[in-house]
Enzyme design. Structure first.
Site, PDB file in Angstrom:
ATOM      1  CD  GLU A 262      -2.699   1.000  -0.480  1.00 25.00           C
ATOM      2  OE1 GLU A 262      -3.343  -0.196  -0.721  1.00 25.00           O
ATOM      3  OE2 GLU A 262      -2.735   2.278  -0.442  1.00 25.00           O
TER       4      GLU A 262
HETATM    5  C1  LIG Z   1       2.022 -10.148   0.666  1.00 28.81           C
HETATM    6  C2  LIG Z   1       1.382  -9.348  -0.936  1.00 28.81           C
HETATM    7  C3  LIG Z   1       1.074  -8.562  -0.648  1.00 28.81           C
HETATM    8  C4  LIG Z   1       0.195  -7.683  -1.666  1.00 28.81           C
HETATM    9  N1  LIG Z   1      -1.288  -7.563  -2.146  1.00 28.81           N
HETATM   10  C5  LIG Z   1      -1.259  -6.617  -2.920  1.00 28.81           C
HETATM   11  C6  LIG Z   1      -2.372  -6.095  -3.532  1.00 28.81           C
HETATM   12  O1  LIG Z   1      -3.078  -6.703  -2.907  1.00 28.81           O
HETATM   13  N2  LIG Z   1      -2.250  -6.081  -5.024  1.00 28.81           N
HETATM   14  C7  LIG Z   1      -1.455  -5.281  -5.945  1.00 28.81           C
HETATM   15  O2  LIG Z   1      -2.048  -4.518  -6.638  1.00 28.81           O
HETATM   16  N3  LIG Z   1      -0.491  -5.412  -5.574  1.00 28.81           N
HETATM   17  C8  LIG Z   1      -0.485  -6.180  -4.035  1.00 28.81           C
HETATM   18  N4  LIG Z   1       1.436  -5.679  -3.037  1.00 28.81           N
HETATM   19  C9  LIG Z   1       1.946  -5.137  -4.396  1.00 28.81           C
HETATM   20  C10 LIG Z   1       2.729  -3.956  -3.089  1.00 28.81           C
HETATM   21  O3  LIG Z   1       2.382  -3.470  -2.886  1.00 28.81           O
HETATM   22  C11 LIG Z   1       4.299  -3.909  -3.951  1.00 28.81           C
HETATM   23  O4  LIG Z   1       4.995  -5.076  -3.107  1.00 28.81           O
HETATM   24  C12 LIG Z   1       4.556  -2.325  -3.278  1.00 28.81           C
HETATM   25  O5  LIG Z   1       4.144  -2.079  -3.969  1.00 28.81           O
HETATM   26  C13 LIG Z   1       5.990  -1.925  -3.778  1.00 28.81           C
HETATM   27  O6  LIG Z   1       6.496  -2.335  -5.107  1.00 28.81           O
HETATM   28  P1  LIG Z   1       7.774  -3.757  -5.165  1.00 28.81           P
HETATM   29  O7  LIG Z   1       7.396  -4.981  -4.810  1.00 28.81           O
HETATM   30  O8  LIG Z   1       7.294  -3.490  -6.660  1.00 28.81           O
HETATM   31  O9  LIG Z   1       8.986  -3.007  -4.658  1.00 28.81           O
HETATM   32  P2  LIG Z   1       9.802  -1.537  -5.953  1.00 28.81           P
HETATM   33  O10 LIG Z   1       9.282  -0.428  -6.546  1.00 28.81           O
HETATM   34  O11 LIG Z   1      10.618  -2.880  -6.635  1.00 28.81           O
HETATM   35  O12 LIG Z   1      10.852  -0.884  -4.769  1.00 28.81           O
HETATM   36  C14 LIG Z   1      11.790  -1.159  -4.166  1.00 28.81           C
HETATM   37  C15 LIG Z   1      12.344  -0.674  -3.226  1.00 28.81           C
HETATM   38  O13 LIG Z   1      13.135   1.135  -4.035  1.00 28.81           O
HETATM   39  C16 LIG Z   1      11.988   2.274  -3.600  1.00 28.81           C
HETATM   40  N5  LIG Z   1      11.672   2.652  -4.200  1.00 28.81           N
HETATM   41  C17 LIG Z   1      10.955   2.542  -5.697  1.00 28.81           C
HETATM   42  N6  LIG Z   1      10.620   3.697  -6.206  1.00 28.81           N
HETATM   43  C18 LIG Z   1      11.060   4.496  -5.457  1.00 28.81           C
HETATM   44  C19 LIG Z   1      11.391   5.937  -5.517  1.00 28.81           C
HETATM   45  N7  LIG Z   1      10.264   6.518  -6.415  1.00 28.81           N
HETATM   46  N8  LIG Z   1      11.919   6.833  -4.877  1.00 28.81           N
HETATM   47  C20 LIG Z   1      12.269   6.434  -3.511  1.00 28.81           C
HETATM   48  N9  LIG Z   1      12.251   5.464  -3.297  1.00 28.81           N
HETATM   49  C21 LIG Z   1      11.526   4.146  -4.104  1.00 28.81           C
HETATM   50  C22 LIG Z   1      10.858   1.517  -2.484  1.00 28.81           C
HETATM   51  O14 LIG Z   1      10.086   1.982  -1.503  1.00 28.81           O
HETATM   52  C23 LIG Z   1      10.995   0.434  -2.352  1.00 28.81           C
HETATM   53  O15 LIG Z   1      12.130   0.023  -0.684  1.00 28.81           O
HETATM   54  C24 LIG Z   1       0.923  -7.027  -2.206  1.00 28.81           C
HETATM   55  C25 LIG Z   1       2.311  -6.729  -2.042  1.00 28.81           C
HETATM   56  C26 LIG Z   1       2.898  -8.370  -0.761  1.00 28.81           C
HETATM   57  C27 LIG Z   1       4.801  -8.822  -0.495  1.00 28.81           C
END
Ligand SMILES: Cc1cc2nc3c(=O)[nH]c(=O)nc-3n(C[C@H](O)[C@H](O)[C@H](O)COP(=O)(O)OP(=O)(O)OC[C@H]3O[C@@H](n4cnc5c(N)ncnc54)[C@H](O)[C@@H]3O)c2cc1C
Length: 599
Positions: free
Chosen positions: A440
Site C-alpha cells: 500500500e
Molecule cells: C504480501 C503482499 C501482498 C500484496 N498485495 C497486493 C494487492 O493486493 N494488490 C496489488 O496490486 N499489489 C499488492 N502487493 C504489491 C505491493 O503493493 C508492492 O510490493 C509494493 O507496492 C512495492 O512494489 P515492489 O515490490 O515492486 O517494490 P519496488 O517498487 O521495486 O521498490 C523497491 C524499493 O525501492 C524503493 N523505491 C521504489 N521507487 C522509489 C522512488 N521513486 N523513490 C524512492 N524509493 C523508491 C521502495 O520504497 C522499496 O524500498 C502486495 C505485495 C505483497 C508482498
C-alpha cells in the site's frame, strides 16, 4: 499460548475522551450511532473476534493457503470464521445504507478493523481488499454497477481484490502493461498478468470482484493512461445470479515470511481470449479513482501495525508476569523474580504500551476527521478536516507500520530465547507485521508523499494550521499544573524543532528537491512523534479530569496519565536527534558511487 482479548477498555477510553463518539452522533447521518449503541456493537463484535477469529490465527500460519489446479484452499477454520463474520452482517457496518450498509461512522469501522487484524490479520485482508473495491465502485461506478455488485460486496457475500501490481510495475504503478480492448457489446477484454494479488483467489465466497488497472488502446504513457475495470471471477447475470466463469485464473501463490494464510496470487487475465471487464467511470482516469480509496486503504494498513503491536503486547505482558529469572533490585535474597520486575523489561513494556496508545489515538483521530469531512454541514469545516486527513495519512500508514515491526520485535525480546521459537506464538506477529511497511505504498513512498505533496498543500498553509493546532493545547496543559508539566515542556520543545525543520524542508524542497527527499523518512518519524505526543497530551488532560472529579475509572485514568508521561519524557525527546539527519541534505548520501558502496 495466550489468547487475544480485545482491549475494549482502552478503546472506550479513546472513544469517550479523545475522539468523542457522542459528538459524531450529533452529525445528521450518524444520529443512530450514539455511544451506547456503538458500545453494544463493539462488545458483540469483540466476542466474535476473541472466540472465533483469534483461534484460527496460528493454524493459518502453520497450514497457509494452498493452490491445487487454479483453486485456492484457505486453512482449517477460515471459511467458517469468515461465514460467521459475513452472515451476521458485520462487514456492512460502516458502509452506505443505500447499499445495505449500517451507515455507522468510519471510526466505528476502524475500531472493528483493529480487532479483526489483532485476531487474525491474514484473514482480515479479505474484508480489507473488499473495502478497497467497494470504495472504488461506490465513488466512481455507474448506478447499474453499484446495484449489480455493491449489495453482495457490502454484505460480504462476495469479496473484492485490487489488481495494481505487475512484475515491472510496483511502486511505479504507471509502468503497468495489462491491456483492455473494447468489445462490440460495450464491455472490454482484459489480458495480462498481475502479481502479489491478495485474496485474488480463495474458497470463502461465491464470487470475487476483481478491480483491475489496465491500459486501453492509444492510452498516454504513465499514470495518465490507466483505466480501471471490474472483472468478476464469475460473470453476473441480469437478474443478479451468478453466471459463466470469466477468463481469469490464479496461476500460483507466493510462499511468504508472514501472513501465510492470505493467498498472494499471480493472476492471469485473458488466456482464453480476454477476460470480460467493465470500465469504471471514464477511460484514463483509473489512477485518480485509486486516489479516492487510497486514504482509507492506507489508514487500514496503518491499523494492521497497531493491531499486531497490541496482540504482541498482550502476549509479552502475560509472559513477563509468568517467567521467573534473576533477582530484581530489592527482591528478597535467594528468590528469583518475575522478569516484569526488571527495569529493562519494564522499559520495553512501557515503550510498547505508550506506542500502542499513541498509535491508536492518532489513527482513531484521523478516522474521526474523515467522518467530519464527510458529514459536517459546514463546507469550510469539511475542507479543513479533509486537509488534515490528507496530511496525516502518510503518518498513520508509515509510523504505525514501522512501530508495528518495532513493538512485535520487542515482544520477542521480552520472551528471550523462547521468543525465537515458533511454538511461543510471538514470531508470527513479527513476521506478519513485516509486510505492512512495504505494501500500500512503501514507507519510503509515504515519506516522499508527506514531504513532496502534503507539506506544500496550500503553500504550506495546511501544515502551518496543524502545528498551530498542536500549539493551542499549551494553555490547557499549563492550567493542568505540575502533574502534566513534563508533558507540556517536552511537547513544546518537540513542536519547536518540528516547526523549524518543516520550514527548512519547505525551503529546500523548492531549492533542491533531493535535499528534502533525503531527509523525508527521519522527518516522517519526527512528525509522527510530535503527533503522537500531542494525542498523548490530550489523553493526559482527559485522564486528569477523571482523576480530579473522581468520575469514571480512576485506576485506568492514572495508568493513562503514566503512559502519557512516559511518552513525553522518554520517546518524544528523540525528535531533537532527528533534526540533523533531516537537514543534512543529500550530499552525504551520494558522496560515494555505487561501486564504492561495496567496499
Ligand atoms: C504480501 C503482499 C501482498 C500484496 N498485495 C497486493 C494487492 O493486493 N494488490 C496489488 O496490486 N499489489 C499488492 N502487493 C504489491 C505491493 O503493493 C508492492 O510490493 C509494493 O507496492 C512495492 O512494489 P515492489 O515490490 O515492486 O517494490 P519496488 O517498487 O521495486 O521498490 C523497491 C524499493 O525501492 C524503493 N523505491 C521504489 N521507487 C522509489 C522512488 N521513486 N523513490 C524512492 N524509493 C523508491 C521502495 O520504497 C522499496 O524500498 C502486495 C505485495 C505483497 C508482498
Amino acid at each position: 499460548m495466550p489468547d487475544y482479548q480485545p482491549p475494549l477498555d482502552d478503546i472506550r477510553f479513546v472513544l469517550d475522551n479523545v475522539t468523542p463518539i457522542g459528538d459524531l452522533a450529533k452529525l445528521g447521518p450518524y444520529g443512530h450511532a450514539d455511544a451506547d449503541t456503538v458500545g453494544g456493537v463493539l462488545d458483540e463484535f469483540a466476542r466474535l473476534m476473541s472466540d472465533v477469529w483469534a483461534p484460527t490465527n496460528e493454524v493459518g500460519d502453520v497450514e497457509g493457503s494452498t493452490l491445487s489446479g487454479d483453486e485456492v484452499t484457505t486453512p482449517t477454520g477460515f471459511k467458517a470464521a469468515y461465514d460467521a463474520y459475513a452472515s451476521a452482517g458485520w462487514g456492512a457496518v460502516p458502509f452506505d445504507e443505500a447499499y445495505g450498509g449500517g451507515g455507522f461512522p468510519w471510526l466505528v469501522g476502524i475500531v472493528m478493523q483493529e480487532m479483526l487484524n489483532s485476531a487474525n490479520m491474514a484473514l482480515a485482508m479479505a474484508p480489507l481488499l473488499t473495502q478497497g473495491a467497494i470504495d472504488a465502485i461506490l465513488h466512481h461506478g455507474s448506478e447499474e454497477q453499484k446495484e449489480k455488485y455493491l449489495l453482495r460486496m457490502v454484505s460480504a457475500e462476495w469479496t473484492g481484490s485490487m489488481n495494481l501490481t505487475e512484475p515491472e510495475a510496483g511502486s511505479d504503478v504507471g509502468a503497468l502493461r495489462t491491456k483492455a480492448v473494447p468489445a462490440d457489446d460495450g464491455t472490454w477484454r482484459i489480458s495480462g498478468t498481475k502479481i502479489f494479488i491478495s485474496f485474488g483467489e480463495h474458497d470463502m465466497a461465491d464470487n470475487i470482484i476483481h478491480l483491475v488497472l489496465a491500459r486501453t488502446p492509444g492510452a498516454p504513457p504513465g499514470t495518465k493512461g490507466i483505466s480501471c475495470f471490474i472483472v468478476p471471477k464469475f460473470l453476473v447475470n441480469e437478474d443478479g445470479s451468478i453466471g459463466e466463469r470469466n477468463d481469469v485464473t490464479c496461476v500460483s501463490i507466493e510462499h511468504k515470511m508472514g501472513i501465510k494464510a492470505s493467498p498472494t496470487c499471480v493472476m492471469s487475465y485473458g488466456e482464453q481470449g480476454g477476460a470480460v471487464g467493465y470500465l469504471i467511470g471514464e477511460e484514463n482516469r483509473g489512477m485518480r479513482y485509486m486516489f479516492t480509496m487510497m486514504n482509507n486503504a492506507r489508514l487500514s494498513v496503518g491499523l494492521e501495525g497497531l493491531a499486531l503491536a497490541e496482540r504482541a503486547y498482550q502476549d509479552a505482558l502475560q509472559y513477563a508476569q509468568e517467567r521467573r529469572q534473576g533477582s530484581a533490585p530489592g527482591a528478597p535474597a535467594g528468590e528469583s523474580s518475575f522478569i516484569i520486575d526488571h527495569p529493562d523489561i519494564r522499559r520495553m513494556l512501557m515503550t510498547m504500551k505508550a506506542s500502542i496508545e499513541a498509535m491508536r489515538g492518532v489513527i482513531y483521530l484521523t478516522a474521526e476527521r474523515m467522518d467530519i469531512a464527510m458529514a459536517h454541514p459546514d463546507p469550510d469545516i469539511r475542507q479543513a478536516e479533509q486537509e488534515q486527513v490528507d496530511l496525516l495519512i502518510p503518518v498513520c500508514k508509515a509510523w504505525s507500520t514501522d512501530l508495528g515491526c518495532e513493538v512485535t520485535s520487542l515482544a520477542i525480546q521480552i520472551y528471550g530465547g523462547m521468543g525465537y521459537i515458533e511454538e511461543s506464538g510471538v514470531p508470527q506477529h513479527f513476521r506478519d507485521a513485516r509486510i505492512t511497511p512495504i505494501y500500500e505504498g512503501t514507507n519510503g513512498i509515504q515519506a516522499m508523499d508527506l514531504v513532496g505533496r502534503k507539506l506544500p498543500m496550500r503553500a504550506g498553509g495546511v501544515v502551518e494550521d496543524y502545528l498551530s493546532m498542536i500549539a493551542s493545547l499549551d494553555p490547557a496543559l499549563e492550567k493542568a499544573g505540575d502533574g502534566l508539566a513534563s508533558i507540556r515542556t517536552n511537547l513544546a520543545d518537540a513542536l519547536t524543532v518540528l516547526a523549524d525543520t518543516t520550514g527548512w524542508l519547505l525551503h529546500h524542497g523548492l531549492d533542491d528537491p533531493r535535499d528534502a527527499l533525503a531527509g523525508a523518512t527521519p522527518y516522517l518519524r519526527m512528525f509522527s512523534l510530535v503527533t503522537g505526543g500531542w494525542v498523548m497530551a490530550r489523553q493526559a488532560l482527559a485522564a486528569k479530569a477523571i482523576i480530579d472529579q473522581g468520575n469514571g475509572d480512576v485506576a485506568q485514568a492514572e495508568a493513562k496519565l503514566v503512559s502519557a508521561r512516559f511518552f513525553a519524557e522518554q520517546l518524544l525527546p528523540a525528535v531533537k536527534g532527528l533534526q540533523a539527519p533531516v537537514t543534512a541534505g543529500h550530499g552525504g548520501l551520494f558522496a560515494i558511487d555505487p561501486a564504492q558502496l561495496a567496499g
